[in-house]
Design an enzyme around this catalytic site. Structure first.
Site, PDB file in Angstrom:
ATOM      1  CB  SER A  46      -0.915   0.005   1.232  1.00  0.00           C
ATOM      2  OG  SER A  46      -1.809  -1.081   1.212  1.00  0.00           O
ATOM      3  CD  GLU A 118      -2.442  15.740   2.165  1.00  0.00           C
ATOM      4  OE1 GLU A 118      -2.797  14.968   3.068  1.00  0.00           O
ATOM      5  OE2 GLU A 118      -1.739  15.387   1.195  1.00  0.00           O
ATOM      6  CG  HIS A 233      -9.487   9.551   0.524  1.00  0.00           C
ATOM      7  ND1 HIS A 233      -9.947  10.555  -0.294  1.00  0.00           N
ATOM      8  CD2 HIS A 233      -8.250   9.945   0.933  1.00  0.00           C
ATOM      9  CE1 HIS A 233      -9.034  11.502  -0.381  1.00  0.00           C
ATOM     10  NE2 HIS A 233      -7.993  11.165   0.363  1.00  0.00           N
ATOM     11  NE  ARG A 278      -7.751  11.967   4.282  1.00  0.00           N
ATOM     12  CZ  ARG A 278      -6.658  11.259   4.035  1.00  0.00           C
ATOM     13  NH1 ARG A 278      -6.529  10.057   4.555  1.00  0.00           N
ATOM     14  NH2 ARG A 278      -5.705  11.750   3.267  1.00  0.00           N
ATOM     15  CG  HIS A 337      -7.583   6.121   2.132  1.00  0.00           C
ATOM     16  ND1 HIS A 337      -6.886   5.870   0.964  1.00  0.00           N
ATOM     17  CD2 HIS A 337      -6.860   7.063   2.800  1.00  0.00           C
ATOM     18  CE1 HIS A 337      -5.806   6.629   0.929  1.00  0.00           C
ATOM     19  NE2 HIS A 337      -5.754   7.349   2.032  1.00  0.00           N
ATOM     20  NE  ARG A 372      -4.582   7.722   7.462  1.00  0.00           N
ATOM     21  CZ  ARG A 372      -4.139   8.261   6.322  1.00  0.00           C
ATOM     22  NH1 ARG A 372      -3.055   9.012   6.323  1.00  0.00           N
ATOM     23  NH2 ARG A 372      -4.787   8.046   5.197  1.00  0.00           N
TER      24      ARG A 372
END
Length: 513
Positions: A46, A118, A233, A278, A337, A372
């Site tokens: 990954s 981000e 995601h 997210r 994700h 996360r």
């Protein structure tokens, strides 16, 4: 394989050839170490697919304390503050170490690291390599360094099937290879096997990553933590391809917005809008899709004509679907994700089973909490790998034993995917979780190809059932509010099996009237 496996007995064994495994091996040098990779090094990891980069407080306006605050806020009350503090403070030096190992990070014309923004980050602190090819470039650098280190022996095409335990501690690893089953006698094993994307029908992860390390640890009796927390995601390219192509959060960090088929920017009323955490963005997109809309990423103005230069990997994926992000809307939807849960570890990566360590996505360090923060995962892997290696090197280790091999079926998650996709998606409900737990229990007990994937799925389903609240990435439509006290979940396989059988018994009693 040309390597004589019997000459390698007693060495520390690292299971997994991604960034976490390679970094641990490099930090263990010059101690001889054996690294097992199911496929050619880097082919299915990954890590290679990571686009966003690595988060670290490197900017002149940044500080690890700010990185700490952002991580805690995203984690929705479940982060381990001390674990977060240690990792974010170690992150800048870990980035510098990667550069010394030959990783080519993106830099400004003046030579400084180019930092991106981000979602849920209060500063530009995302370090990229090759634009949106960060994981690929980091893997290239680490794989080259590992291959040039004489004390690291890499066995490719070898898959761990079971951990051997005697008197409560690790004594060996049973593996399969093209030449048949092999036995590795060792008292020190490091799990670095990645995530669980292969358990879902829609994921941005390699289909071959379906929680193998979690199954190994669970069957060895290890405690697993926070298994219910799975990040979806919000911007995977909506199309038939599997795995799904990720459209990095960094695109929104450069100004792209989300719109529906009418052109309406439907996230405007949410604090942070496109750059909200997210879990919030993923649920907003999921609910808008459920209401019959389509959802698109609009990058035509920002980054506009510069899209392909800044995001070549994403531009290529869109191009294969006949989309030019500089002039076309990009259809997106949420996809599995990242797994915030994993094998419970202490500050040095030690699990509850002596002789077993875990690093990377397979581990639950307490960094991520319930959700996360973007680009903290690769940072966690490279930082924690040093501490894991120091702990392994400082352990005398059991010499391991010769033990009998037992043939194991090749794991196949296909029967598990529809169960987890229906019950353990962006939103969850107790009745669907109970149904999934019953089906997963049946698969887990059959000792067939679906058994190991079902063991992992069952532990996720039971943890999700037991968390009767909504927090971070775990959203229960039947329990939409926060519980009064935030608590992490911890579970063994035996406890999950008992809980699932109790559910099964209760269902039979209910059906009997």
């Amino acid at each position: 394989m040309s390597t004589d496996i019997h000459d390698l007995a007693g060495r520390p064994v690292i299971i997994g050839g991604g960034i976490a495994g390679l970094m641990t091996a490099l930090h263990l040098a010059p101690e001889p170490v054996l690294l097992l990779s199911r496929s050619p090094l880097g082919a299915e990891a990954s890590s290679v697919w990571a686009q966003g980069g690595l988060a670290a407080a490197l900017g002149g306006d940044d500080d690890p304390a700010l990185h700490l605050a952002d991580t805690l806020a995203a984690g929705d009350g479940l982060c381990d503050p001390e674990a977060v503090r240690r990792i974010v403070h170690a992150a800048p030096a870990a980035i510098e170490n990667l550069a010394r190992l030959g990783v080519r990070f993106d830099r400004t014309p003046e030579g400084a690291l180019r930092l991106g923004l981000e979602a849920a980050h209060s500063r530009r602190r995302i370090v990229h390599a090759s634009g949106d090819g960060s994981g690929r470039e980091v893997m290239r650098g680490l794989a080259a360094a590992a291959r040039s280190t004489p004390t690291i022996t890499v066995l490719e095409g070898v898959e761990a099937q079971r951990l051997a335990v005697e008197d409560g501690r690790i004594v060996g690893v049973q593996v399969s290879s093209s030449t048949g089953p092999l036995l590795l006698a060792t008292g020190r094993v490091i799990l670095a096997t990645g995530g669980i994307g292969g358990l879902f029908q829609g994921s941005t992860n390699p289909l071959g990553s379906f929680g193998q390390g979690l199954a190994l640890a669970a069957r060895a009796g290890a405690i697993l933590a926070d298994m219910e927390f799975i990040q979806f995601h919000p911007t995977a390219l909506d199309g038939p391809g599997r795995p799904m192509s990720l459209v990095s959060e960094a695109v929104r960090g450069e100004g792209a917005i989300m719109v529906d088929e009418t052109g309406r920017r439907f996230l405007e009323g949410i604090p942070g809008a496109e750059l909200a955490p997210r879990d919030i963005v993923a649920r907003a997109v999921w609910n808008h899709l459920a209401d019959g809309h389509r959802v698109f990423l609009d990058a035509r103005q920002k980054p506009g004509p510069a899209f392909a230069r800044h995001f070549p990997t994403i531009a290529a994926a869109c191009g294969r679907a006949g989309i030019d992000p500089a002039v076309d809307l990009v259809p997106i939807r949420p996809a599995q994700h990242y797994h915030m849960g994993g094998v419970a570890v202490d500050r040095s990566g030690r699990t509850s089973v002596p002789g077993l360590w875990a690093c990377g996505e397979v581990a639950s360090t307490g960094l991520h909490g319930a959700n996360r923060l973007a680009s903290n995962s690769l940072t966690e892997a490279i930082v924690c790998a040093r501490w894991v290696a120091e702990s392994v090197a400082g352990s005398c280790g059991h010499p391991g034993i010769r033990f009998a091999a037992t043939a194991q079926p090749e794991p196949d998650p296909r029967a598990v995917r529809p169960l987890l996709s229906r019950a353990l998606g962006v939103t969850r409900h107790g009745e669907a979780l109970k149904e999934a737990a019953g089906a997963l229990l049946s698969l887990a007990q059959r000792n067939g190809a679906a058994s190991d994937p079902a063991v992992v799925g069952l532990m996720i389903a039971i943890a999700a059932l037991q968390r009767q609240e909504s927090r971070g990435a775990h959203f229960r439509t039947d329990f939409p509010g926060h519980a009064a006290v935030a608590r992490r979940s911890r579970m063994t396989l035996d406890a999950a099996l008992v809980a699932a059988r109790e559910l099964q018994h209760a269902k039979r009693l209910e059906e009997a009237g």
